[in-house]
Scaffold this motif. Structure first.
Motif, short mmCIF file in Angstrom:
data_model
loop_
_atom_site.label_atom_id
_atom_site.label_comp_id
_atom_site.label_asym_id
_atom_site.label_seq_id
_atom_site.Cartn_x
_atom_site.Cartn_y
_atom_site.Cartn_z
N UNK A 14 -2.39 17.36 -9.48
CA UNK A 14 -1.67 18.61 -10.32
C UNK A 14 -1.43 18.04 -11.05
N UNK A 15 -0.72 19.66 -12.07
CA UNK A 15 -0.11 18.90 -13.31
C UNK A 15 2.22 18.89 -13.21
N UNK A 16 1.97 18.12 -13.75
CA UNK A 16 3.17 17.05 -14.56
C UNK A 16 3.95 17.89 -15.29
N UNK A 17 4.87 18.72 -13.53
CA UNK A 17 5.72 20.43 -14.28
C UNK A 17 6.48 19.63 -13.02
N UNK B 19 0.41 -1.26 -0.18
CA UNK B 19 0.07 0.07 0.18
C UNK B 19 0.41 0.93 -0.08
N UNK B 20 0.07 1.93 -1.31
CA UNK B 20 1.46 3.86 -0.89
C UNK B 20 0.01 4.65 -0.82
N UNK B 21 0.60 5.61 -0.42
CA UNK B 21 0.46 6.85 -0.30
C UNK B 21 -0.07 7.62 -1.40
N UNK B 22 -0.88 8.51 -1.54
CA UNK B 22 -1.58 9.21 -2.82
C UNK B 22 -2.03 10.53 -2.68
N UNK B 23 -1.80 11.30 -2.73
CA UNK B 23 -1.95 12.77 -2.90
C UNK B 23 -3.16 12.65 -4.29
N UNK B 24 -4.50 12.32 -4.25
CA UNK B 24 -5.55 12.79 -5.23
C UNK B 24 -5.86 13.72 -5.83
N UNK B 25 -5.61 15.19 -4.72
CA UNK B 25 -5.39 16.53 -5.29
C UNK B 25 -6.07 17.55 -4.68
N UNK B 26 -6.52 18.78 -4.74
CA UNK B 26 -7.17 19.42 -4.01
C UNK B 26 -9.19 19.06 -3.89
N UNK B 27 -9.71 19.79 -2.96
CA UNK B 27 -10.68 20.13 -3.40
C UNK B 27 -11.13 21.69 -2.23
N UNK B 28 -12.24 21.71 -2.23
CA UNK B 28 -12.87 23.21 -2.07
C UNK B 28 -13.08 22.72 -0.54
N UNK B 29 -12.94 23.83 0.19
CA UNK B 29 -13.49 23.33 2.12
C UNK B 29 -15.20 23.28 2.13
N UNK B 30 -15.88 23.51 1.91
CA UNK B 30 -17.09 22.99 1.51
C UNK B 30 -17.44 21.38 0.77
N UNK B 31 -16.79 20.92 1.12
CA UNK B 31 -16.47 19.90 0.34
C UNK B 31 -15.62 18.82 0.71
N UNK B 32 -15.23 18.84 2.43
CA UNK B 32 -14.04 18.64 3.39
C UNK B 32 -15.27 16.94 3.99
N UNK B 33 -16.42 17.11 4.14
CA UNK B 33 -17.32 15.69 4.31
C UNK B 33 -17.19 14.83 2.90
N UNK B 34 -17.12 13.19 2.78
CA UNK B 34 -17.29 13.28 1.53
C UNK B 34 -18.76 13.36 1.80
N UNK B 35 -19.62 12.62 2.88
CA UNK B 35 -21.03 13.45 1.97
C UNK B 35 -21.48 14.38 1.69
N UNK B 36 -20.70 15.14 0.74
CA UNK B 36 -20.89 16.28 0.27
C UNK B 36 -20.75 16.68 -0.97
N UNK C 145 5.59 5.93 1.22
CA UNK C 145 5.74 6.20 -0.35
C UNK C 145 4.51 6.72 -0.85
N UNK C 146 4.98 8.32 -1.02
CA UNK C 146 4.15 9.32 -0.99
C UNK C 146 4.30 9.55 -3.27
N UNK C 147 2.64 9.68 -3.37
CA UNK C 147 2.65 9.59 -5.09
C UNK C 147 1.69 11.16 -4.80
N UNK C 148 1.90 12.17 -5.95
CA UNK C 148 1.16 12.67 -6.73
C UNK C 148 0.53 12.45 -7.94
N UNK C 149 -0.90 11.84 -7.71
CA UNK C 149 -1.11 12.07 -8.78
C UNK C 149 -2.00 13.13 -9.99
N UNK C 150 -1.44 13.43 -10.61
CA UNK C 150 -1.06 13.85 -12.23
C UNK C 150 -2.72 13.78 -12.87
N UNK C 151 -2.77 15.09 -13.56
CA UNK C 151 -4.17 14.85 -14.64
C UNK C 151 -3.83 16.57 -15.43
#
Length: 359
Positions: free
Chosen positions: A309-312, A213-230, A284-290
């Motif tokens: 994040x962008x691949x740069x 298992x590795x840790x994946x940084x999926x990206x950024x979300x807004x504060x109003x979507x802090x909870x998964x139900x939102x 292990x830290x992996x940052x998702x790119x798109x």
């Protein structure tokens, strides 16, 4: 018998004698008056002296001496001294007044350009190092992504920093961690970190899933979507997924960032080792790119889908500005130091001093 003519002649003779005798008498009278005046002054002075002496004739008061008869001692002339030196024989020396030339302020002013020059030279070295580092990372970005091996040596991650990798597995949304606050385009939000559980094969046998298992940084979300139900259900994919991103070294905390509080679910910076221990995964830290478009990004933000994040290479390289700043400061302070040291003294700040040291 004398006639009238004889009497007339006698009267004329007497008048002539009187006219001749009058200038002589006036001159003699003036001489007698001046002599009388001259003789009266000393007598008056003597009378005044006697009168002053009579005033102090009391037996209780000492009688003052009108004239000192004691011979005065002859003072020694400077020229008679064999060690006497004249100012004409000893030339004067021009000295500057109005303060010391080398005070603490001048020492500080001399230190500033030296320090600024050294810092500018150090920034030149830093610029070369940062330029080579960015070039190396950019070279890794253009290469094809590597499949992430099941087990990774943490010491080898440094040689693969910013290397594009891909991995297959399942997200553990129940172990999701939010790191924040993080700003994006002026809006507050969080970074979503989710463990990616992979299947590890070792000799045809299924190994421990947690070891892969590795840790994946999926990206950024807004504060109003802090909870998964939102969030939109699409933001929480289920089943097997393929993640492509950048392999990064563990982050380092700066002195201004507070400590994480895992017991409250508060994470202020990505402590990879701490998060790995909490989730039972590898450090292990992996940052998702798109590379989404503007409209797609706005749609993802409104639905609560993490924006990768962008691949740069996003390393800051401001060393050229620092070089200009430090070298400019060194040049300016050097000119100031030269003006202070070489400034000629004014006529008012000069004085003549006798040099008593003979060479």
């Amino acid at each position: 018998m004398q006639g009238p003519s004889c009497s007339v002649r006698q009267s004329l003779v007497r008048r002539l004698e009187a006219s001749l005798r009058s200038p002589v008498q006036s001159h003699s009278s003036r001489c007698r008056s001046s002599a009388a005046t001259t003789t009266t002054k000393p007598s008056a002075f003597v009378l005044r002296s006697k009168t002053a002496a009579s005033q102090f004739s009391s037996p209780l008061l000492p009688r003052p001496r009108l004239f000192s008869q004691t011979p005065r001692a002859r003072s020694k002339q400077p020229a008679e001294d064999p060690n006497f030196s004249s100012i004409l024989d000893n030339p004067p020396q021009l000295v500057r007044t109005g303060g010391r030339r080398h005070g603490p302020g001048l020492i500080v002013l001399a230190i500033i350009p030296v320090t600024a020059f050294l810092l500018g030279s150090w920034q030149v070295q830093r610029l070369g190092w940062k330029t080579d580092l960015i070039a190396k990372f950019e070279d890794r970005l253009v290469r094809e992504p590597l499949p992430l091996p099941p087990r990774i040596d943490p010491d080898a991650i440094h040689d693969f920093d910013f290397r594009r990798v891909w991995a297959r597995g399942r997200f553990r949304h129940d172990q999701e961690m939010l790191i924040g606050p993080r700003m994006r385009d002026g809006e507050d939000g969080y970074m979503v970190v989710t463990p990616l559980e992979r299947d590890a094969e070792d000799g045809g046998r299924s190994a421990d899933k947690g070891a892969a298992t590795v840790l994946v940084n999926r990206g950024w979300i807004s504060k109003k979507h802090k909870h998964q139900a939102s969030r939109d259900p699409v933001s929480l994919p289920k089943g097997e997924v393929v993640v492509e991103g950048l392999l990064r070294e563990p982050w380092k905390k700066n002195m201004f960032t507070p400590d994480n509080r895992p017991d409250r679910g508060e994470f202020y910076f990505p402590d990879v080792k701490q998060m790995a221990e909490l989730t039972g995964s590898q450090a292990v830290w992996v940052e998702s790119t798109m590379e989404p478009g503007l409209l797609e990004v706005m749609d993802m933000e409104s639905r609560g889908i993490p924006i990768g994040r962008a691949a740069e290479v996003n390393l800051r390289n401001n060393h050229a500005q620092y070089i200009f700043t430090w070298y400019g400061l060194a040049f300016a302070t050097s000119i100031m130091l030269y003006m202070v040291v070489k400034k000629p003294p004014t006529d008012i700040s000069r004085r003549v001093r006798l040099n008593k040291e003979w060479s």
